[in-house]
Scaffold this active site. Structure first.
Site, mmCIF file in Angstrom:
data_model
loop_
_atom_site.group_PDB
_atom_site.id
_atom_site.type_symbol
_atom_site.label_atom_id
_atom_site.label_comp_id
_atom_site.label_asym_id
_atom_site.label_seq_id
_atom_site.Cartn_x
_atom_site.Cartn_y
_atom_site.Cartn_z
ATOM 1 N N ARG A 197 0.823 -1.201 0.000
ATOM 2 C CA ARG A 197 0.000 0.000 0.000
ATOM 3 C C ARG A 197 0.862 1.259 0.000
ATOM 4 N NH1 ARG A 197 -2.973 2.396 5.050
ATOM 5 N NH2 ARG A 197 -4.278 3.976 4.078
ATOM 6 N N HIS A 230 0.547 4.438 -2.538
ATOM 7 C CA HIS A 230 0.297 5.806 -2.081
ATOM 8 C C HIS A 230 1.440 6.737 -2.460
ATOM 9 C CE1 HIS A 230 -3.262 5.571 0.864
ATOM 10 N NE2 HIS A 230 -3.280 4.488 0.101
ATOM 11 N N ASN A 242 -3.490 8.903 4.707
ATOM 12 C CA ASN A 242 -2.201 8.260 4.960
ATOM 13 C C ASN A 242 -1.920 8.002 6.434
ATOM 14 O OD1 ASN A 242 -1.571 8.186 2.243
ATOM 15 N ND2 ASN A 242 -0.430 10.104 2.280
ATOM 16 N N HIS A 268 -6.433 -5.598 -2.501
ATOM 17 C CA HIS A 268 -7.381 -5.685 -1.394
ATOM 18 C C HIS A 268 -7.581 -7.113 -0.919
ATOM 19 C CE1 HIS A 268 -9.553 -1.607 -2.273
ATOM 20 N NE2 HIS A 268 -8.277 -1.471 -1.969
ATOM 21 N N THR A 308 -9.027 -15.207 3.085
ATOM 22 C CA THR A 308 -7.569 -15.401 3.120
ATOM 23 C C THR A 308 -6.914 -14.068 3.445
ATOM 24 O OG1 THR A 308 -7.407 -15.058 0.720
ATOM 25 C CG2 THR A 308 -7.618 -17.327 1.490
#
Length: 364
Positions: A90, A94, A119, A219, A271
């Site tokens: 991630r 970002h 953030n 995701h 998962t």
């Protein structure tokens, strides 16, 4: 929590948790009108990338630069927790979406990207700093923080996918020296976005709709705060007869679990610690947290990709697969493509000594 503060919570991020509340003055201060629930929310368009073909190359640090660079980063990532590894993926996203892939998200200080609402829940800074410290001992002033973030995103993806995602990272990025908090809302796709908005925001970064759908597969690991999908503007847990509605079984479970906005839940309930194609099965079954996930079924072009990525490989026996799910390779290619945008060179960038601050020109 007031309805207006709840609106703010939905801005948490495309991939992350929400743990803080801010006054509506912060939201208004970033230049956005208050959302109208009766009208689609539209963010200002992001600026097109300035440098679509940066001079990056695989093996940039090999030979006489810093031959152990990638191995040093890999060792740091191997010691991270599964949650930190998900955070590193991630973090790369970002970083690249705001000011380009230049480690601007790592800079500390007031009104930097790191302080912006989307953030606040980023993770993995400690892993990046650990790798940077080791690299400064091995080869001082050679490896940029931007390249460390890119290497770490790859290594975390490889680890969480059990080796199914592995790719070579073109390197040679320089670190930027500009980091502004208000740039985050202009560039980071929001979790409440509709298909057009999310597609357009990816396109502004040189990424097409297929790239968007492929990278959304991130995701499949990590966690999110309940406040990012439960609020008066976009409450995914309320009964809903639309095609975007969450599966009621999951919604009922989350209604019990989400006792506060700061409660974190897995993005992938089946998962949660694996970066895998289970995410696309979840999209098919409406077992996803964000509107930006649910809308992937709303066009024939995106639905056919969801269906393709959701399929399991055939097995010759219980343990010998025939073929390979195409999402893993597609994710690797999309990560490389994303990492190519708005890369800084030595004219406008530097190699930071510490990833959290720009260099003191007198000493480094």
């Amino acid at each position: 929590m007031t309805p207006m503060l709840a609106v703010l919570a939905v801005l948490a991020s495309l991939l992350g948790a929400v743990s803080c509340e801010f006054s509506i003055s912060i939201y208004a201060g970033y230049g956005f009108p208050l959302p109208n629930p009766n009208q689609p929310f539209k963010l200002p368009p992001a600026s097109p990338p300035k440098n679509p073909r940066p001079d990056l190359k695989v093996g940039y640090y090999a030979a006489n630069k810093c031959p152990q660079a990638e191995q040093i980063v890999k060792r740091a990532v191997e010691e991270a927790t599964p949650g930190e590894k998900a955070g590193l993926i991630r973090l790369f996203f970002h970083d690249c979406f705001v000011q380009g892939c230049d480690a601007s998200v790592l800079l500390e200080g007031p009104d930097t990207e790191r302080t912006a609402f989307p953030n606040l829940s980023l993770r993995g800074f400690n892993i990046i700093e650990k790798a940077k410290a080791a690299l400064e001992v091995e080869c001082k002033g050679i490896v940029s923080c931007a390249d460390i973030v890119a290497f770490a995103g790859r290594d975390a993806s490889c680890s969480l996918s059990d080796g199914k995602i592995n790719y070579q990272v073109p390197a040679g990025r320089y670190d930027g020296n500009v980091s502004r908090a208000n740039d985050t809302f202009l560039n980071l796709p929001p979790p409440f976005g509709d298909l057009k908005l999310i597609t357009d925001m990816f396109a502004a970064k040189g990424l097409d709709q297929t790239d968007m759908l492929v990278l959304s597969g991130g995701h499949s690991t990590g966690r999110s705060g309940c406040g990012s999908f439960t609020n008066s503007f976009s409450n995914r847990l309320q009964a809903d007869n639309s095609s975007r509605a969450m599966n009621r079984t999951l919604a009922d479970q989350l209604n019990t679990t989400c006792t506060a906005d700061s409660v974190n839940v897995p993005l992938d309930y089946k998962t949660p610690y694996a970066l895998d194609h289970q995410y696309y099965k979840n999209v098919q079954e409406h077992n996803v947290l964000f509107t930006s996930d649910a809308v992937l079924l709303e066009s024939p072009e995106t639905k056919v990709l969801v269906d393709s990525f959701a399929r399991d490989p055939f097995f010759l026996s219980d343990i010998i697969p025939i073929g390979r799910n195409p999402w893993y390779d597609a994710f690797a290619k999309a990560m490389v493509k994303m990492g190519n945008w708005e890369v800084k060179n030595s004219t406008v960038g530097e190699i930071r000594q510490f990833c959290g601050k720009v260099n003191d020109k007198k000493t480094y």
